[in-house]
Scaffold this motif. Structure first.
Motif, mmCIF file in Angstrom:
data_model
loop_
_atom_site.group_PDB
_atom_site.id
_atom_site.type_symbol
_atom_site.label_atom_id
_atom_site.label_comp_id
_atom_site.label_asym_id
_atom_site.label_seq_id
_atom_site.Cartn_x
_atom_site.Cartn_y
_atom_site.Cartn_z
ATOM 1 N N LEU A 279 5.991 -7.859 3.188
ATOM 2 C CA LEU A 279 6.644 -6.561 3.299
ATOM 3 C C LEU A 279 7.990 -6.637 2.583
ATOM 4 N N ARG A 280 8.109 -5.911 1.491
ATOM 5 C CA ARG A 280 9.367 -5.856 0.739
ATOM 6 C C ARG A 280 9.454 -4.479 0.099
ATOM 7 N N ALA A 281 10.660 -4.018 -0.123
ATOM 8 C CA ALA A 281 10.809 -2.645 -0.606
ATOM 9 C C ALA A 281 12.002 -2.515 -1.536
ATOM 10 N N CYS A 282 11.915 -1.531 -2.417
ATOM 11 C CA CYS A 282 13.041 -1.149 -3.255
ATOM 12 C C CYS A 282 12.984 0.358 -3.453
ATOM 13 N N THR A 283 14.066 0.921 -3.960
ATOM 14 C CA THR A 283 14.100 2.349 -4.244
ATOM 15 C C THR A 283 13.919 2.556 -5.736
ATOM 16 N N GLN A 284 13.056 3.495 -6.106
ATOM 17 C CA GLN A 284 12.861 3.762 -7.536
ATOM 18 C C GLN A 284 14.174 4.214 -8.143
ATOM 19 N N PRO A 285 14.655 3.535 -9.205
ATOM 20 C CA PRO A 285 15.978 3.830 -9.760
ATOM 21 C C PRO A 285 16.005 5.154 -10.512
ATOM 22 N N PRO A 286 17.200 5.746 -10.660
ATOM 23 C CA PRO A 286 17.328 7.040 -11.342
ATOM 24 C C PRO A 286 16.848 7.032 -12.789
ATOM 25 N N TRP A 287 16.993 5.884 -13.471
ATOM 26 C CA TRP A 287 16.611 5.844 -14.881
ATOM 27 C C TRP A 287 15.098 5.875 -15.079
ATOM 28 N N LEU A 288 14.323 5.587 -14.009
ATOM 29 C CA LEU A 288 12.863 5.634 -14.106
ATOM 30 C C LEU A 288 12.414 7.004 -13.598
ATOM 31 N N GLN A 289 12.398 7.973 -14.497
ATOM 32 C CA GLN A 289 12.192 9.359 -14.103
ATOM 33 C C GLN A 289 10.777 9.662 -13.633
ATOM 34 N N ALA A 325 5.965 -6.266 11.793
ATOM 35 C CA ALA A 325 4.763 -5.860 11.067
ATOM 36 C C ALA A 325 3.695 -6.944 11.001
ATOM 37 N N GLN A 326 3.967 -8.126 11.540
ATOM 38 C CA GLN A 326 3.001 -9.225 11.408
ATOM 39 C C GLN A 326 1.639 -8.889 11.995
ATOM 40 N N GLY A 327 1.629 -8.108 13.059
ATOM 41 C CA GLY A 327 0.355 -7.728 13.666
ATOM 42 C C GLY A 327 -0.462 -6.793 12.796
ATOM 43 N N LEU A 328 0.142 -6.252 11.757
ATOM 44 C CA LEU A 328 -0.556 -5.336 10.858
ATOM 45 C C LEU A 328 -1.138 -6.043 9.641
ATOM 46 N N VAL A 329 -0.805 -7.327 9.475
ATOM 47 C CA VAL A 329 -1.263 -8.091 8.310
ATOM 48 C C VAL A 329 -2.695 -8.553 8.528
ATOM 49 N N LEU A 330 -3.550 -8.291 7.564
ATOM 50 C CA LEU A 330 -4.947 -8.715 7.629
ATOM 51 C C LEU A 330 -5.281 -9.582 6.425
ATOM 52 N N GLY A 331 -6.251 -10.486 6.614
ATOM 53 C CA GLY A 331 -6.696 -11.330 5.510
ATOM 54 C C GLY A 331 -6.061 -12.699 5.569
ATOM 55 N N GLN A 332 -6.803 -13.707 5.145
ATOM 56 C CA GLN A 332 -6.300 -15.078 5.159
ATOM 57 C C GLN A 332 -5.934 -15.546 3.763
ATOM 58 N N THR A 333 -6.864 -15.425 2.815
ATOM 59 C CA THR A 333 -6.563 -15.890 1.462
ATOM 60 C C THR A 333 -5.629 -14.930 0.732
ATOM 61 N N ARG A 334 -5.752 -13.623 0.994
ATOM 62 C CA ARG A 334 -4.870 -12.623 0.390
ATOM 63 C C ARG A 334 -4.394 -11.674 1.484
ATOM 64 N N ALA A 335 -3.462 -12.162 2.285
ATOM 65 C CA ALA A 335 -2.965 -11.374 3.408
ATOM 66 C C ALA A 335 -2.222 -10.147 2.893
ATOM 67 N N ARG A 336 -2.513 -8.994 3.491
ATOM 68 C CA ARG A 336 -1.869 -7.755 3.072
ATOM 69 C C ARG A 336 -1.761 -6.803 4.249
#
Length: 395
Positions: A279-289, A325-336
């Motif tokens: 779980l990681r997040a960023c805000t779309q910057p102003p220059w990327l219209q 959010a760990q309880g929301l993660v599913l998958g072992q080889t590609r947890a998402r």
């Protein structure tokens, strides 16, 4: 003109050990590629390994002053100098271990050479193999380096050491600025997992006008990418609190028209739900219209009466939120975390006025980070120039 000498003529043999060798206390210190910090070029994470569980690649006994050169792409820049406290450790065969011959080549000079763009570029070109491109120890030792007299080597190494120390201090400053947002968040809102301020709680979906994952399957494939057009936001572009403007991919305007429901706009919160961290997040910057998010890159457009993008981005990047959010993660080889599950994540929601104040404070932090970042780029450019001059014989 400084003579160039084959590295193999400048190094001594390295002792090989059997993986099953018994050590006095039953354990030994093991250094693999993951142990090397690729930014600082230091061995930051060696670990103790029991003799009975020794990895089969643990076969090289290293000494203080040895230079370790990773031989597998994409880690060819994972080079390090063995410090005194790791004298007698065991290294992975994923490294070519170069032991400088005393009085012939200075260890720090050799270390700076194998981290130079010239050397790494040569190793990258000579790497072979489809699944795991690599170079052999033989290729590393068959390469050449400029070899001035030993005293000149030490002088050059000292200059590069000083320049690198300045870069390191600048990186530390950048990391400190990066931690400011989290500190401000904690001061204003407390720990979101504890919610000791007693804020009302609710699922993320309730504070969003739009909650959208990117197109899956045949709707968006790498074969659709073109040289220019509408930017595609991929997992590698979503950093912790910042948009990583690397490895750009685009689709045509015509293709975008068919996928317009996935359009992302400045101010949208972009959430990576696969990778490290989950779980990681960023805000779309102003220059990327205008952009389009890919699968596993969730777009959240906040309801401005309930939340701000800056607050939500900081909340999602907070370590406590990841634990929530760990309880929301599913998958072992590609947890998402699926978009549907992320929508249900229950979080404390502070008053919108406080969120706006937090966002104003983070704008000032971002300005400072930008200034520090530009300064870091200048130091990197200076160091690259010094490297070039050092090994061209003009320093």
């Amino acid at each position: 003109m400084t003579a160039r000498v084959v590295i193999g003529r400048l190094v001594d043999p390295v002792c090989k050990v059997a993986p099953a060798r018994r050590w006095p206390d039953g354990t030994f210190t093991y250094v693999d590629i993951a142990s090397v910090n690729q930014a600082s070029k230091e061995i930051a994470g060696p670990h103790r390994v029991g003799s009975d569980e020794a990895p089969s690649r643990a076969r090289q006994l290293v000494s203080a002053g040895d230079v370790l050169v990773a031989t597998v792409r994409p880690n060819l820049n994972a080079v390090a100098l063995v410090p005194r406290w790791l004298d007698g450790a065991v290294a992975s065969t994923g490294f070519a271990v170069l032991r400088p011959r005393a009085g012939v080549v200075d260890s720090r000079y050799l270390f700076h050479w194998v981290r130079s763009p010239s050397f790494i570029g040569e190793m990258t070109r000579r790497a072979t193999g489809a699944s795991y491109p690599a170079v052999s120890d033989r290729i590393v030792k068959a390469s050449e380096l400029p070899l001035p007299p030993i005293e000149e080597q030490r002088r050059i190494a000292a200059v590069l050491d000083q320049a690198d120390e300045l870069r390191s201090k600048r990186r530390d400053s950048f990391a400190l600025v990066d931690s400011l947002n989290e500190a401000i968040f904690l001061d204003m809102f407390g720990d979101p997992a504890v919610n000791n301020r007693g804020y009302p709680t609710g699922p993320l979906g309730d504070i969003a006008l739009k909650f959208s994952d990117g197109p899956f399957g045949s709707n968006l494939k790498s074969s659709h990418y073109v040289e220019s057009g509408v930017r595609v936001v991929r997992l590698q572009n979503i950093g912790v609190g910042r948009f990583v403007d690397d490895d750009a991919a685009y689709i045509s305007e015509d293709h975008f028209t068919a996928l317009r429901k996935h359009e992302c706009l400045p101010g949208d919160v972009l959430v990576g739900t696969l990778g490290d961290p989950n779980l990681r997040a960023c805000t779309q910057p102003p220059w990327l219209q205008q952009a389009l998010n890919k699968a596993d890159c969730v777009q959240v457009r906040v309801d401005p009466s309930r939340a701000t993008s800056g607050w939500l981005t900081a909340l999602l990047n907070h370590p406590s939120t990841e634990r929530l959010a760990q309880g929301l993660v599913l998958g072992q080889t590609r947890a998402r975390i699926s978009m549907g599950r992320l929508r249900t994540l229950v979080v404390p929601v502070p008053p919108i006025e406080d969120q706006r104040l937090f966002s104003l404070k983070t704008v000032a932090v971002e300005r400072q980070r930008h200034r520090v970042g530009r300064s870091s780029e200048e130091f990197d450019g200076l160091f690259a120039s010094l490297q070039h001059r050092a090994f061209a014989g003009t320093l």
